[in-house]
Design a protein around this motif. Structure first.
Motif, mmCIF file in Angstrom:
data_model
loop_
_atom_site.group_PDB
_atom_site.id
_atom_site.type_symbol
_atom_site.label_atom_id
_atom_site.label_comp_id
_atom_site.label_asym_id
_atom_site.label_seq_id
_atom_site.Cartn_x
_atom_site.Cartn_y
_atom_site.Cartn_z
ATOM 1 N N ALA A 1 52.797 46.921 39.394
ATOM 2 C CA ALA A 1 52.359 45.547 39.166
ATOM 3 C C ALA A 1 50.879 45.496 38.807
ATOM 4 C CB ALA A 1 52.643 44.704 40.405
ATOM 5 N N LEU B 1 52.297 42.041 30.410
ATOM 6 C CA LEU B 1 52.247 40.812 31.199
ATOM 7 C C LEU B 1 53.594 40.097 31.197
ATOM 8 C CD1 LEU B 1 48.751 39.391 30.142
ATOM 9 C CD2 LEU B 1 49.343 40.616 32.243
ATOM 10 N N LEU C 1 56.119 42.152 33.321
ATOM 11 C CA LEU C 1 55.653 42.462 34.669
ATOM 12 C C LEU C 1 56.694 42.117 35.730
ATOM 13 C CD1 LEU C 1 53.431 43.311 36.642
ATOM 14 C CD2 LEU C 1 52.484 41.001 36.471
ATOM 15 N N LEU D 1 49.372 44.634 35.125
ATOM 16 C CA LEU D 1 48.528 43.437 35.065
ATOM 17 C C LEU D 1 47.196 43.753 34.393
ATOM 18 C CD1 LEU D 1 48.171 40.462 35.884
ATOM 19 C CD2 LEU D 1 47.218 41.271 38.051
#
Length: 408
Positions: A298, A336, A339, A302
């Motif tokens: 994550a 993104l 994700l 990100l």
């Protein structure tokens, strides 16, 4: 305050040189690099000295304002507008004298007609409708504007007879734009990192001789070895004499060494190297525990996705050297959007198909290093992420279906 030089052009009759024009001295001013990011490559201006009237002015094509709305955003997208400014040499000397960067003056060897032509061209440039221009660091900046206003208003042709043999060889391989700015940002590691992150493939193309003159010191050196070939075939030096009008201040070696030491500790290589090491540690833990560390996925997606948004925005920039950037294969904005699904799969100990796709893109990035130079530390991060992805694909691919599901 229009037409600063109209008194010269207006006093001319039938295009004959006047005694006033003979008293004019036009010079190229080259300012050394400063510490600010926007001035680390130096600056160029034109000095206009009328010995008869005592008028002493500086023509500057590098005037801009940080106060304009969205200045940084406009600069990134190549929408920055610079303008010509004219001020007294006294004020110019006061401003640059306090910086210690030094200013070198090259008095140009011009005829009276050429001085008048340059004065007229500056007058036209300073008219409200012509004063502002769309700035481009490599192709149209304060240095190239000063060069063009001089070279384009001479009665003869400028020929650069530099002391470097390769400059006279039309087939010579000149440095790229990236290599040229490396000469100035070596001590500004994070500024160089930012430049390299935004600059794409086109910044690594070899420049032409004239394209290198976007750098003030390069133009000054070329002018020093240039001659004007008159229409009758005779030659004269472009620069009659050169000298330091403001001496550069002595460098504080101890301060520089202290600064470099701090940069070495917090350099991009150190910071990104630490991230790469963390990636490998996480990969080792995952392989030992047979469990994916979904939180790391994550965070990695990100961070790379956020950087990727910036690189994606560069596609629409008017800067021609940033539109095609292979680093977007690693710093991918699609991270993104993927994700949530990737993290969800990782929590179930699954390898999402996007991880395989992203790994293939990273391989393309590594192969692309023959076409583009990457920002410091990017290759290290790419290799560590690729290694982790490959290990996880080999270890966990489709294994989750045979394992009991764990609650979050």
């Amino acid at each position: 305050m229009l037409c600063f030089f109209s008194s010269i052009t207006a006093s001319s009759q039938d295009n004959k040189p006047t005694q006033q024009a003979d008293s004019i001295e036009i010079s190229l001013l080259t300012c050394g690099p400063r510490q600010q990011v926007y001035s680390m490559y130096g600056h160029t201006a034109i000095r206009f000295l009328d010995k008869q009237s005592g008028r002493d002015l500086v023509v500057n094509y590098g005037v801009f304002s940080f106060d304009k709305p969205y200045f940084v955003l406009r600069f990134v997208f190549g929408l920055t507008d610079y303008e010509i400014g004219i001020n007294t040499f006294e004020l110019f000397s006061w401003e640059y004298g306090s910086t210690g960067c030094g200013v070198r003056q090259q008095v140009l060897n011009l005829t009276a007609q050429e001085k008048m032509a340059i004065a007229q061209a500056i007058d036209r440039n300073y008219e409200p409708q012509n004063r502002v221009y769309r700035y481009n660091f490599f192709y149209d900046n304060c240095t190239t504007r000063a060069r063009d206003i001089i070279v384009n208003n001479l009665s003869g042709k400028v020929v650069y007879e530099t002391s470097t043999p390769q400059h006279n060889n039309t087939s010579a391989q000149y440095p790229s734009f990236r290599e040229l700015i490396y000469l100035y940002n070596e001590e500004h590691r994070w500024a160089r990192f930012g430049n390299d992150l935004l600059l794409g493939v086109k910044a690594d193309r070899k420049t032409t001789f004239e394209q290198q003159q976007f750098l003030p010191e390069r133009l000054s050196d070329d002018f020093e070895h240039a001659v004007i070939v008159n229409t009758d075939g005779t030659k004269r030096k472009l620069v009659s004499r050169s000298f330091w009008v403001l001496e550069p201040a002595a460098k504080d070696i101890n301060a520089e060494q202290a600064s470099l030491s701090a940069l070495d500790i917090l350099s991009p290589t150190v910071c990104l190297g630490a991230f790469a090491l963390l990636t490998l540690v996480v990969a080792a833990i995952e392989r030992r525990r047979k469990r994916l560390v979904w939180a790391f996925d994550a965070v990695a997606m990100l961070l790379t996705g956020a950087c990727g948004l910036i690189l994606f925005a560069m596609i629409f920039s008017q800067h021609p050297t940033v539109s095609l950037n292979l680093q977007i294969l690693l710093l991918n904005p699609l991270n993104l959007f993927m994700l949530y699904s990737v993290t969800k799969a990782a929590r179930r100990n699954h390898i999402h198909w996007w991880i395989k796709t992203w790994s293939a893109m990273i391989i393309l990035l590594l192969l692309g290093c023959f076409m583009q130079s990457y920002a410091e530390g990017v290759t290290i991060v790419a290799l560590s992420l690729l290694l982790r992805n490959i290990l996880n694909i080999y270890t966990f691919n489709n294994k989750g279906d045979r394992q009991p599901k764990h609650k979050a």
